[in-house]
Design a protein around this motif. Sequence first.
Motif, PDB file in Angstrom:
ATOM      1  N   ASP A  79      61.311 -36.027-147.770  1.00  0.00           N
ATOM      2  CA  ASP A  79      62.190 -36.751-147.563  1.00  0.00           C
ATOM      3  C   ASP A  79      62.203 -38.158-146.290  1.00  0.00           C
ATOM      4  N   ASP A  80      62.609 -39.117-146.474  1.00  0.00           N
ATOM      5  CA  ASP A  80      62.272 -39.638-145.117  1.00  0.00           C
ATOM      6  C   ASP A  80      63.559 -39.806-144.339  1.00  0.00           C
ATOM      7  N   THR A  81      64.865 -39.696-144.833  1.00  0.00           N
ATOM      8  CA  THR A  81      66.721 -39.413-144.078  1.00  0.00           C
ATOM      9  C   THR A  81      66.550 -38.438-144.222  1.00  0.00           C
ATOM     10  N   LEU A  82      66.242 -37.136-143.945  1.00  0.00           N
ATOM     11  CA  LEU A  82      65.988 -35.687-143.912  1.00  0.00           C
ATOM     12  C   LEU A  82      65.755 -35.716-142.173  1.00  0.00           C
ATOM     13  N   PRO A  83      64.185 -35.513-141.587  1.00  0.00           N
ATOM     14  CA  PRO A  83      63.317 -35.585-142.301  1.00  0.00           C
ATOM     15  C   PRO A  83      63.067 -34.640-142.719  1.00  0.00           C
ATOM     16  N   GLY A  84      61.463 -35.071-143.589  1.00  0.00           N
ATOM     17  CA  GLY A  84      60.924 -33.919-144.251  1.00  0.00           C
ATOM     18  C   GLY A  84      61.486 -33.073-145.375  1.00  0.00           C
ATOM     19  N   ALA A  85      60.761 -32.230-145.432  1.00  0.00           N
ATOM     20  CA  ALA A  85      60.929 -31.813-147.116  1.00  0.00           C
ATOM     21  C   ALA A  85      62.287 -30.730-146.673  1.00  0.00           C
ATOM     22  N   PRO A  86      63.220 -30.619-147.854  1.00  0.00           N
ATOM     23  CA  PRO A  86      64.405 -29.923-148.146  1.00  0.00           C
ATOM     24  C   PRO A  86      63.735 -28.446-147.188  1.00  0.00           C
ATOM     25  N   ILE A  87      63.725 -27.963-147.505  1.00  0.00           N
ATOM     26  CA  ILE A  87      62.895 -26.439-146.944  1.00  0.00           C
ATOM     27  C   ILE A  87      62.377 -26.124-145.572  1.00  0.00           C
ATOM     28  N   GLU A  88      62.082 -27.792-145.493  1.00  0.00           N
ATOM     29  CA  GLU A  88      61.799 -27.909-143.667  1.00  0.00           C
ATOM     30  C   GLU A  88      63.108 -28.219-143.032  1.00  0.00           C
ATOM     31  N   ALA A  89      63.837 -28.504-143.694  1.00  0.00           N
ATOM     32  CA  ALA A  89      64.809 -28.801-143.456  1.00  0.00           C
ATOM     33  C   ALA A  89      65.890 -27.509-143.195  1.00  0.00           C
TER      34      ALA A  89
END
Length: 119
Positions: A91-101
Amino acid sequence: MTQNDHDIEALVGEWMTLKEAAQALGVSPNRVKQFIGDHKLLGIRKGGEVSIPAAFIAGGDIVKGLPGTLTLLADAGFTDDEALHWMFTPDDTLPGAPIEALAANRGTEVRRRAQAMAL
């Protein structure tokens, strides 16, 4: 194996067996099954065996914020497959995937998004 199963495997990348996850967490495989049942971890059947995304475990523990996020997704009606897709889709708005966040200790925004989907 369905196309969806292949998509999830490719999206997640590295997997652990129940036994490997138990060793990484310092608990029994039955305890890992309980974590899955309690939405603290998420596992899927691959080749007749339950597998857990390796990214869900770090430093001998479940990634901080993961259990609450998985519970929010389950409460929003997500299936295990849908939750895995959501957790690992960049997800570019996080950025990265939720698990990465979550792994980077940016769980507040991840949970906010998961909660918004539950409404």
